[in-house]
Design a protein around this motif. Structure first.
Motif, PDB file in Angstrom:
ATOM      1  N   ILE A 233       0.849  -1.209   0.000  1.00  0.00           N
ATOM      2  CA  ILE A 233       0.000   0.000   0.000  1.00  0.00           C
ATOM      3  C   ILE A 233       0.873   1.244   0.000  1.00  0.00           C
ATOM      4  O   ILE A 233       0.623   2.205  -0.743  1.00  0.00           O
ATOM      5  N   ALA A 234       1.923   1.240   0.833  1.00  0.00           N
ATOM      6  CA  ALA A 234       2.826   2.394   0.917  1.00  0.00           C
ATOM      7  C   ALA A 234       3.520   2.648  -0.414  1.00  0.00           C
ATOM      8  O   ALA A 234       3.580   3.790  -0.892  1.00  0.00           O
ATOM      9  N   ILE A 235       4.038   1.595  -1.023  1.00  0.00           N
ATOM     10  CA  ILE A 235       4.746   1.745  -2.301  1.00  0.00           C
ATOM     11  C   ILE A 235       3.798   2.234  -3.389  1.00  0.00           C
ATOM     12  O   ILE A 235       4.115   3.156  -4.147  1.00  0.00           O
ATOM     13  N   GLY A 238       2.629   5.986  -3.348  1.00  0.00           N
ATOM     14  CA  GLY A 238       3.593   7.011  -3.741  1.00  0.00           C
ATOM     15  C   GLY A 238       3.414   7.480  -5.168  1.00  0.00           C
ATOM     16  O   GLY A 238       3.852   8.587  -5.525  1.00  0.00           O
ATOM     17  N   LYS A 239       2.802   6.630  -5.997  1.00  0.00           N
ATOM     18  CA  LYS A 239       2.565   6.935  -7.408  1.00  0.00           C
ATOM     19  C   LYS A 239       3.854   7.379  -8.111  1.00  0.00           C
ATOM     20  O   LYS A 239       4.898   6.777  -7.895  1.00  0.00           O
ATOM     21  N   PHE A 240       3.803   8.437  -8.941  1.00  0.00           N
ATOM     22  CA  PHE A 240       4.978   8.780  -9.752  1.00  0.00           C
ATOM     23  C   PHE A 240       5.958   9.687  -9.007  1.00  0.00           C
ATOM     24  O   PHE A 240       7.161   9.461  -9.010  1.00  0.00           O
ATOM     25  N   PHE A 268      10.572   5.211   1.595  1.00  0.00           N
ATOM     26  CA  PHE A 268      11.160   6.024   0.527  1.00  0.00           C
ATOM     27  C   PHE A 268      10.251   6.061  -0.704  1.00  0.00           C
ATOM     28  O   PHE A 268      10.061   7.115  -1.312  1.00  0.00           O
ATOM     29  N   SER A 269       9.694   4.917  -1.065  1.00  0.00           N
ATOM     30  CA  SER A 269       8.828   4.847  -2.247  1.00  0.00           C
ATOM     31  C   SER A 269       7.562   5.667  -2.050  1.00  0.00           C
ATOM     32  O   SER A 269       7.093   6.333  -2.985  1.00  0.00           O
ATOM     33  N   GLU A 270       7.007   5.639  -0.846  1.00  0.00           N
ATOM     34  CA  GLU A 270       5.791   6.403  -0.584  1.00  0.00           C
ATOM     35  C   GLU A 270       6.051   7.902  -0.666  1.00  0.00           C
ATOM     36  O   GLU A 270       5.234   8.655  -1.205  1.00  0.00           O
ATOM     37  N   GLU A 271       7.195   8.341  -0.181  1.00  0.00           N
ATOM     38  CA  GLU A 271       7.473   9.775  -0.125  1.00  0.00           C
ATOM     39  C   GLU A 271       8.040  10.323  -1.438  1.00  0.00           C
ATOM     40  O   GLU A 271       7.853  11.499  -1.742  1.00  0.00           O
ATOM     41  N   HIS A 272       8.727   9.474  -2.210  1.00  0.00           N
ATOM     42  CA  HIS A 272       9.401   9.966  -3.413  1.00  0.00           C
ATOM     43  C   HIS A 272       8.913   9.301  -4.698  1.00  0.00           C
ATOM     44  O   HIS A 272       9.390   9.662  -5.786  1.00  0.00           O
TER      45      HIS A 272
END
Length: 366
Positions: A233-235, A238-240, A268-272
Motif C-alpha cells: 500500500i505504501a509503495i 507514492g505513485k509517480f 522512501f517509495s511512498e514519499e518519493h
C-alpha cells in the motif's frame, strides 16, 4: 611524491555509497522524526554515530594492503565464529531473537561481520586450491562447511535472513570459480531436496507463516500478511512523484511496521514515488557495476574473489529487501544497505567499501 597515490585514489565507490547513505539518513529521519524516544538517541542520530565508527574502521583498512587480510583470513573467520557461539551463551534476547552482544551503551551483531569474514576465508581457500578440470564435491566440502557452520549458528538465533545471505553468497561464488558440471548438478539436486526438510524442521512457526502469507497475504491480513499488505500500500500510494518528504502516511501513522529497518524502502517509495525509486535503484546499479569493474581489473585471484564475494553480499541484500517489500519474495528480515537502520550492518557495509576501494587502489600504488 605523496601526491601521486592520492591523485590515483579511486573515489568512485566511496562517492556512490556516500550518495546512497545521504539519501538513507534523510529517509530515516523522515520515517522517525515524530517518534518519542524515552531511552537512547533517535535512530538517525545513532546511525550518524555508527557511520563515524564505520568511516574510522574503513579508513584503517585503507592504510594497509588488502593481501594482509588474506594472511589473517582464517583467524578473522574463527574469531567471528567464536563470537557467534558467544551470542548464544551471553547475548541478550530482543524482538524474539538472541543476536546481539551488548558492550555498554552499544550492541554489536556478530552475524553481520560474519558475512565479510566468510568471504575472506573462502577467497583464501580458493586462492591456492586449483582444479584444472573444475572443482569436484571432494574439493568443496571445506568451504561449504565454512559457510554451513555459521549459517546453522545464525539460524539458531534465529536470523533466517542473514543465514540466507551467507548461503546465497557461497552459491554465487561457485558460479565464478570453475566447478565440475556433475558436481553443480548434485549440489542443485541436494539443495532442492533440502528445501522441504529445512522448511519442516529448520523454520520456526512464524517463519513458516511468513512463507504462507507471501503466497497469499490476504489469507491473514491482520496477522502474518499485515506487513506485506501495508508495505505494498505504501509503495503504491507514492505513485509517480511521491507524497513528499516527511509526508508519508503509512509510516507517520504507524501503519507500516519496522519502517526504520526492513521496510525503509517502502517509506522512501511512498514519499518519493516511482521517480525517486528509479534514482535510488540506478545508484545501486552504478555501485554494482563499479564494483564488478574492480573485481575484473584486480591483478590477483584473492582480490578478485574478495571483491566478487563482497559484491554478492550487497547484491543479495538489495535484491531480497526490495523483493520482499514489493511482495515478490517472502519477508525474511534483510536490511537495505546504507538505507536501513542498524549499526553493525552499516559498519560492515562501510568496511566492505573500504576493502573494495583498497583492491582498486593497489593496482596503481603497488
Amino acid at each position: 611524491m605523496n601526491e601521486e597515490p592520492m591523485r590515483k585514489f579511486d573515489w568512485s565507490l566511496i562517492l556512490i555509497s556516500f550518495a546512497i547513505y545521504i539519501i538513507g539518513i534523510l529517509n530515516l529521519y523522515s520515517a522517525t522524526f515524530n517518534e518519542v524516544f524515552t531511552k537512547g538517541l533517535p535512530y538517525y542520530k545513532s546511525q550518524l554515530i555508527w557511520f563515524c565508527i564505520g568511516i574510522f574502521l574503513g579508513g584503517m583498512v585503507l592504510l594497509f594492503h588488502y593481501k594482509l587480510l588474506g594472511r589473517f583470513a582464517y583467524i578473522i573467520y574463527f574469531f567471528n565464529l567464536a563470537l557467534l557461539v558467544l551470542v548464544l551463551i551471553v547475548g541478550k534476547s530482543s524482538l524474539g531473537g538472541r543476536r546481539w552482544i551488548y558492550l555498554g551503551p552499544f550492541s554489536i551483531q556478530p552475524s553481520e561481520f560474519m558475512k565479510l569474514s566468510a568471504v575472506l576465508a573462502m577467497a583464501k581457500y580458493f586462492e591456492y586450491e586449483g582444479a584444472t578440470s573444475g572443482y569436484r564435491l571432494r574439493d568443496l566440502w571445506l568451504p561449504f562447511t565454512m559457510i554451513l557452520v555459521p549459517s546453522i549458528l545464525i539460524i539458531i538465533q534465529p536470523d533466517l535472513g542473514t543465514a540466507l545471505i551467507l548461503l546465497l553468497t557461497f552459491a554465487s561464488l561457485m558460479l565464478f570459480i570453475k566447478v565440475d558440471k556433475k558436481s553443480l548438478i548434485v549440489l542443485a539436486i541436494t539443495g532442492i531436496i533440502a528445501l522441504p526438510i529445512v522448511y519442516q524442521y529448520g523454520l520456526k512457526s512464524y517463519q513458516k507463516q511468513r512463507i504462507t502469507s507471501f503466497i497469499n497475504p490476504m489469507s491473514d491480513p491482520k496477522g502474518s500478511g499485515y506487513n506485506s499488505i501495508q508495505s505494498m500500500i505504501a509503495i503504491g500510494s507514492g505513485k509517480f512523484l511521491g507524497k513528499g518528504f516527511k509526508k508519508g502516511t503509512q509510516s507517520q501513522l504507524n501503519f507500516l511496521p519496522e519502517h526504520h529497518t526492513d521496510f525503509i524502502f517502502s517509506v522512501f517509495s511512498e514519499e518519493h514515488g516511482f521517480l525517486g525509486t528509479i534514482v535510488l535503484i540506478s545508484l545501486y546499479l552504478l555501485f554494482f557495476l563499479t564494483g564488478l569493474n574492480i573485481a575484473y581489473v584486480s591483478h590477483d585471484k584473492f582480490g578478485t574473489l574478495v571483491a566478487l564475494g563482497i559484491l554478492m553480499i550487497y547484491f543479495w541484500h538489495i535484491f531480497i529487501n526490495i523483493g520482499m517489500v514489493c511482495g515478490i519474495l517472502p519477508i525474511v528480515g534483510v536490511p537495505l544497505p546504507f538505507m536501513s537502520y542498524g549499526g553493525s550492518a552499516l559498519v560492515t557495509s562501510l568496511i566492505g567499501i573500504a576493502i573494495l576501494t583498497n583492491i582498486s587502489n593497489k593496482r596503481f600504488m603497488f
